[in-house]
Write an enzyme that holds these catalytic residues in place. Structure first.
Site, PDB file in Angstrom:
ATOM      1  CE1 TYR A   1       5.043  11.366  -2.438  1.00  0.00           C
ATOM      2  CE2 TYR A   1       4.808  10.477  -4.658  1.00  0.00           C
ATOM      3  CZ  TYR A   1       4.312  10.655  -3.377  1.00  0.00           C
ATOM      4  OH  TYR A   1       3.099  10.137  -3.049  1.00  0.00           O
TER       5      TYR A   1
ATOM      6  CG  ASN B   1      -2.085  11.860   6.513  1.00  0.00           C
ATOM      7  OD1 ASN B   1      -1.535  12.938   6.679  1.00  0.00           O
ATOM      8  ND2 ASN B   1      -2.067  11.215   5.352  1.00  0.00           N
TER       9      ASN B   1
ATOM     10  CB  ALA C   1      -9.793   6.582   2.731  1.00  0.00           C
ATOM     11  N   GLY C   2      -7.508   5.393   4.340  1.00  0.00           N
ATOM     12  CA  GLY C   2      -6.961   4.319   5.166  1.00  0.00           C
ATOM     13  C   GLY C   2      -6.238   4.850   6.399  1.00  0.00           C
ATOM     14  CG  ASP C   3      -3.151   7.486   5.755  1.00  0.00           C
ATOM     15  OD1 ASP C   3      -2.773   6.313   5.601  1.00  0.00           O
ATOM     16  OD2 ASP C   3      -2.844   8.408   4.972  1.00  0.00           O
TER      17      ASP C   3
ATOM     18  NE  ARG D   1       1.360   5.131  -1.157  1.00  0.00           N
ATOM     19  CZ  ARG D   1       0.433   4.406  -0.546  1.00  0.00           C
ATOM     20  NH1 ARG D   1       0.397   3.088  -0.684  1.00  0.00           N
ATOM     21  NH2 ARG D   1      -0.479   4.980   0.224  1.00  0.00           N
TER      22      ARG D   1
ATOM     23  NE  ARG E   1       8.989  10.203   0.539  1.00  0.00           N
ATOM     24  CZ  ARG E   1       7.912   9.466   0.895  1.00  0.00           C
ATOM     25  NH1 ARG E   1       7.234   8.825  -0.051  1.00  0.00           N
ATOM     26  NH2 ARG E   1       7.549   9.375   2.143  1.00  0.00           N
TER      27      ARG E   1
HETATM   28  P1  ADP Z   1      -6.345   1.955   2.234  1.00  0.00           P
HETATM   29  O1  ADP Z   1      -6.518   3.428   1.948  1.00  0.00           O
HETATM   30  O2  ADP Z   1      -5.626   1.652   3.490  1.00  0.00           O
HETATM   31  O3  ADP Z   1      -5.852   1.170   1.037  1.00  0.00           O
HETATM   32  P2  ADP Z   1      -9.182   1.481   1.687  1.00  0.00           P
HETATM   33  O4  ADP Z   1      -9.051   1.975   0.287  1.00  0.00           O
HETATM   34  O5  ADP Z   1      -9.810   0.176   1.871  1.00  0.00           O
HETATM   35  O6  ADP Z   1      -7.806   1.407   2.501  1.00  0.00           O
HETATM   36  O7  ADP Z   1      -9.987   2.598   2.454  1.00  0.00           O
HETATM   37  C1  ADP Z   1      -9.971   2.682   3.864  1.00  0.00           C
HETATM   38  C2  ADP Z   1     -11.361   2.812   4.416  1.00  0.00           C
HETATM   39  O8  ADP Z   1     -11.992   3.959   3.863  1.00  0.00           O
HETATM   40  C3  ADP Z   1     -12.272   1.664   4.097  1.00  0.00           C
HETATM   41  O9  ADP Z   1     -12.102   0.605   5.014  1.00  0.00           O
HETATM   42  C4  ADP Z   1     -13.630   2.306   4.228  1.00  0.00           C
HETATM   43  O10 ADP Z   1     -14.008   2.341   5.588  1.00  0.00           O
HETATM   44  C5  ADP Z   1     -13.379   3.733   3.766  1.00  0.00           C
HETATM   45  N1  ADP Z   1     -13.768   3.900   2.358  1.00  0.00           N
HETATM   46  C6  ADP Z   1     -12.970   3.862   1.269  1.00  0.00           C
HETATM   47  N2  ADP Z   1     -13.673   4.090   0.146  1.00  0.00           N
HETATM   48  C7  ADP Z   1     -14.969   4.282   0.525  1.00  0.00           C
HETATM   49  C8  ADP Z   1     -16.201   4.582  -0.143  1.00  0.00           C
HETATM   50  N3  ADP Z   1     -16.261   4.739  -1.469  1.00  0.00           N
HETATM   51  N4  ADP Z   1     -17.318   4.715   0.608  1.00  0.00           N
HETATM   52  C9  ADP Z   1     -17.293   4.607   1.946  1.00  0.00           C
HETATM   53  N5  ADP Z   1     -16.166   4.327   2.641  1.00  0.00           N
HETATM   54  C10 ADP Z   1     -15.016   4.164   1.955  1.00  0.00           C
END
Ligand code: ADP
Length: 311
Positions: free
Chosen positions: A102, A34, A258-260, A169, A104
């Site tokens: 999964y 991703n 989101a993190g990816d 994980r 895998r």
């Molecule tokens: P990971 O998915 O790596 O555990 P996070 O949960 O911290 O990391 O999410 C990654 C990034 O996604 C955050 O640093 C932030 O920028 C964005 N993010 C996550 N949740 C929200 C939210 N509710 N509103 C706005 N940005 C968010």
């Protein structure tokens, strides 16, 4: 041209079509995959390679075609004739709660160490960066992990910046201790650590983003990014510590990847010499955009447009 390679597993993703119990939507996803996709979509001037193994099944060949459609360099997409692609199903119950199943355990990507020979090392040594995650390590059989770390050490000695995101994980690891041992080794080798607080809180018995930062600092990582959901992002670059505010998204649809997405856009920005605060802004914008849509990889154009507005 700047070059970065991501090593990990891409899987076949199946999810129910909205309003139907019997029809499924199929796509491809996987944490570092991703990141590679979002990086390439947003920074077409960077050469983005994906290092993995696919199998001999139809999904595997479609997966490889998909890598090419996304503009990824597939020179290190190996093929294992005796294996097939990993697959997972996302189920959403009536209250919107998601669960994952999964398939895998015998996936082709697990055999990566049989393909990473000296020729691969010499070409990958020409990269500016090489990224892997806790999932990339977890899928490698335990007795092959030492040779994976020797490979990473050799890349680092050639001057490649090593990037690591723990992405813990639990179900992929033999024991939590085995995960923590491997993460410590990865943290001691990496130049850039991209860490989600939620991921490591339990494993390392820590309480806050500051603790996560201190943990990475104790391993001497020179560039650290601690992602703490909508709360904040903390960074350290060569000893300079900064806290970045995040604009919370009101309409969160699906936080998958989101993190990816954050990682991909952050690394693309940094490779283009964008300063750290601005890189976090771009990365957070990308992540905040992705979570307003369903799926790990959202339709092309949406994140790119959001970033263009930010620029
Ligand atoms: P990971 O998915 O790596 O555990 P996070 O949960 O911290 O990391 O999410 C990654 C990034 O996604 C955050 O640093 C932030 O920028 C964005 N993010 C996550 N949740 C929200 C939210 N509710 N509103 C706005 N940005 C968010």
């Amino acid at each position: 041209m700047k070059k970065l390679s991501f090593m990990g597993e891409c899987m076949v993703e199946l999810r129910s079509n909205e309003g139907s119990d019997t029809s499924l939507h199929q796509s491809f996803a996987g944490d570092v995959y991703n990141s590679a996709v979002y990086l390439k979509r947003c920074f077409s001037d960077i050469q983005v390679g994906f290092v993995t193994v696919v199998g001999n099944d139809t999904f595997s060949s479609r997966m490889k075609d998909n890598f090419e459609v996304e503009g990824l360099d597939t020179s290190f997409v190996f093929s294992n004739e005796n294996r097939s692609a990993g697959l997972y199903l996302i189920d959403t119950d009536a209250s919107g709660e998601r669960s994952f199943t999964y398939w895998r355990s015998q996936s082709a990507a697990k055999t990566i160490m049989s393909f990473l020979k000296p020729e691969a090392l010499s070409t990958l040594s020409e990269n500016d960066m090489f990224m892997f995650s806790g999932i990339s390590i977890a899928i490698i059989p335990r007795d092959e992990r030492p040779s994976f770390f020797r490979f990473i050490e050799a890349l680092k000695e050639s001057g490649v910046k090593i990037v690591f995101d723990p992405n813990y994980r639990a179900r992929l690891w033999e024991t939590p201790d085995e995960a923590s041992k491997n993460f410590k080794q990865a943290l001691s080798l990496c130049d850039v650590a991209l860490v989600g607080v939620e991921d490591i809180i339990e494993l390392f018995d820590i309480e806050s983003a500051n603790d996560a930062l201190a943990l990475c600092e104790s391993f001497g990582v020179s560039e650290i990014v601690i992602k703490n959901g909508p709360l904040s992002v903390l960074t350290v670059l060569d000893g300079e510590r900064l806290e970045h505010a995040i604009v919370p998204v009101a309409n969160v649809v699906d936080t998958t990847s989101a993190g990816d997405a954050f990682n991909g856009v952050y690394l693309g920005s940094r490779l283009n010499d964008v300063p750290i605060s601005r890189s976090v802004e771009f990365a957070a914008k990308a992540a905040g955009t992705v979570i307003q849509h369903r799926g790990a990889i959202i339709p092309r154009g949406i994140v790119e447009t959001a970033l263009a507005e930010q620029r």
